[in-house]
Scaffold this motif. Structure first.
Motif, mmCIF file in Angstrom:
data_model
loop_
_atom_site.group_PDB
_atom_site.id
_atom_site.type_symbol
_atom_site.label_atom_id
_atom_site.label_comp_id
_atom_site.label_asym_id
_atom_site.label_seq_id
_atom_site.Cartn_x
_atom_site.Cartn_y
_atom_site.Cartn_z
ATOM 1 N N CYS A 64 0.923 -1.062 -0.054
ATOM 2 C CA CYS A 64 -0.145 0.011 0.173
ATOM 3 C C CYS A 64 1.000 1.162 -0.287
ATOM 4 N N ARG A 119 -7.111 3.545 6.472
ATOM 5 C CA ARG A 119 -8.358 2.503 7.057
ATOM 6 C C ARG A 119 -9.512 2.003 6.194
ATOM 7 N N ASP A 125 -5.519 -5.386 4.671
ATOM 8 C CA ASP A 125 -4.497 -5.643 4.532
ATOM 9 C C ASP A 125 -2.916 -5.842 3.888
ATOM 10 N N GLN A 148 -3.305 4.712 11.098
ATOM 11 C CA GLN A 148 -3.452 4.549 9.782
ATOM 12 C C GLN A 148 -2.672 3.500 9.682
ATOM 13 N N HIS A 150 -0.479 1.634 11.187
ATOM 14 C CA HIS A 150 -0.766 0.226 12.336
ATOM 15 C C HIS A 150 -1.475 -0.764 11.494
ATOM 16 N N ALA A 151 -2.603 -0.006 11.170
ATOM 17 C CA ALA A 151 -3.687 -0.871 10.997
ATOM 18 C C ALA A 151 -4.369 -0.881 9.710
ATOM 19 N N LEU A 152 -3.353 -1.100 8.764
ATOM 20 C CA LEU A 152 -3.342 -1.189 7.505
ATOM 21 C C LEU A 152 -1.762 -2.512 7.322
ATOM 22 N N LEU A 153 -1.536 -2.437 8.324
ATOM 23 C CA LEU A 153 0.265 -3.428 8.469
ATOM 24 C C LEU A 153 -0.359 -4.769 9.055
ATOM 25 N N ARG A 154 -0.305 -6.081 8.021
ATOM 26 C CA ARG A 154 -1.031 -7.144 8.974
ATOM 27 C C ARG A 154 0.463 -7.608 9.868
ATOM 28 N N ARG A 278 -2.224 -6.370 16.727
ATOM 29 C CA ARG A 278 -3.596 -5.380 16.730
ATOM 30 C C ARG A 278 -3.405 -5.097 17.789
#
Length: 316
Positions: A64, A119, A125, A148, A150-154, A278
């Protein structure tokens, strides 16, 4: 200045919309069209920096690209084998990116949204969230930005940031030597600029006003740590891919360095960080010129405060 985020966003969007036709003409798109193996210089530099952290490069990874502009770097990542999603708030930039992708025969997903709302707007993700050159200075709230990311990452995935060094941005670019002209530490207020030219190409920007936010290195790192990333590497470089000041010299290739005594200022920084599992809560409080790099991954936190619902003294 008492300027709120909504006004700053609108002013900056008008400026970036006005830059698109100038950048389409000046970004060297023919090199991408004429040579199927060509990658942008930005991505060539960043892939080399990512090499120690990604044994096989970006091939086969979901990537991303936040604040992707007209997509030259996004599509270079696609050429390097990534499955790419480009995110930007400018509809004209994304239209240009989509046209370029179609012409190159490359698959890409384009999402128009503020990076501070990424996100909610982006599906899925990612193995790598990528941000490079001239990004965070446009953002008021780095806590929300980092949330944002952090929330997009696996879990265990990688975040890469290369941007201008805040010490460089504090310099008076028109002075004869190292003279601090602007604020280094953030205070929540933007600095106002009116510049009819852009950093590449000719022509006049029809909406020349911008509002940019200073962010110290401590603020950047603290935001990323608090969001749940573990910083794996941090580098400060002494070259830039554009001319920040008339004092800059070109020692090799297309990279520029501050000459003489001014070489004491680091032009860019790079961060690399990994994502932890998470973390609940702490979504962030709300919603730059270039020269720093960093990489980090999200890692499990082994300390008791997190497991018991408290606050980790290291990651926030």
């Amino acid at each position: 200045m008492g300027i709120g985020w909504d006004e700053a966003r609108a002013v900056n969007l008008a400026n970036w919309e006005a830059r698109v036709p100038l950048h389409v003409a000046a970004y060297g798109l023919d090199a991408l069209r004429d040579d199927p193996s060509h990658l942008s210089q930005v991505v060539r530099t960043d892939l080399a920096a990512l090499g120690p952290f990604l044994a096989d490069g970006v091939a086969g990874l979901d990537v991303c690209h936040l604040q992707c502009h007209i997509g030259t770097d996004t599509l270079s990542l696609a050429r390097a084998g990534a499955r790419v999603t480009g995110v930007d708030f400018s509809p004209s930039a994304l239209a240009a990116a989509a046209d370029l992708a179609e012409g190159l025969g490359l698959a890409a997903t384009w999402v128009q949204t503020d990076v501070l709302d990424a996100r909610a707007a982006v599906k899925g993700d990612f193995d790598l969230v990528y941000t490079s050159i001239g990004t965070i200075t446009w953002l008021a709230d780095l806590d929300r930005w980092a949330a944002q990311v952090h929330a997009l990452l696996r879990p265990g995935a990688l975040f890469y940031l290369r941007d201008g060094h805040p010490a460089l941005y504090a310099l008076d670019e028109s002075a004869d030597g190292l003279v601090t002209g602007y604020r280094y530490f953030p205070n929540g207020e933007p600095l106002e600029w009116v510049e009819e030219s852009t950093y590449v190409g000719d022509g006049v920007v029809s909406s020349p006003r911008t509002l940019e936010y200073p962010h110290s290195l401590a603020e950047v790192m603290t935001a990323l740590l608090a969001a749940g990333l573990a910083i794996e590497a941090f580098d400060e470089g002494d070259t830039l891919p554009w001319r920040f000041s008339p004092l800059m010299e070109e020692p090799s290739g297309r990279r520029l360095r501050l000459s003489g005594a001014t070489a004491r200022a680091n032009p860019h920084h790079v961060h690399r960080g990994r994502a932890s599992p998470r973390l609940s809560g702490r979504p962030g409080r709300g919603a730059s010129r270039p020269a720093s790099t960093g990489i980090g991954r999200l890692q499990p936190c082994a300390c008791g405060p997190i497991r018991s619902g408290g606050r980790c003294p290291w990651t926030g």
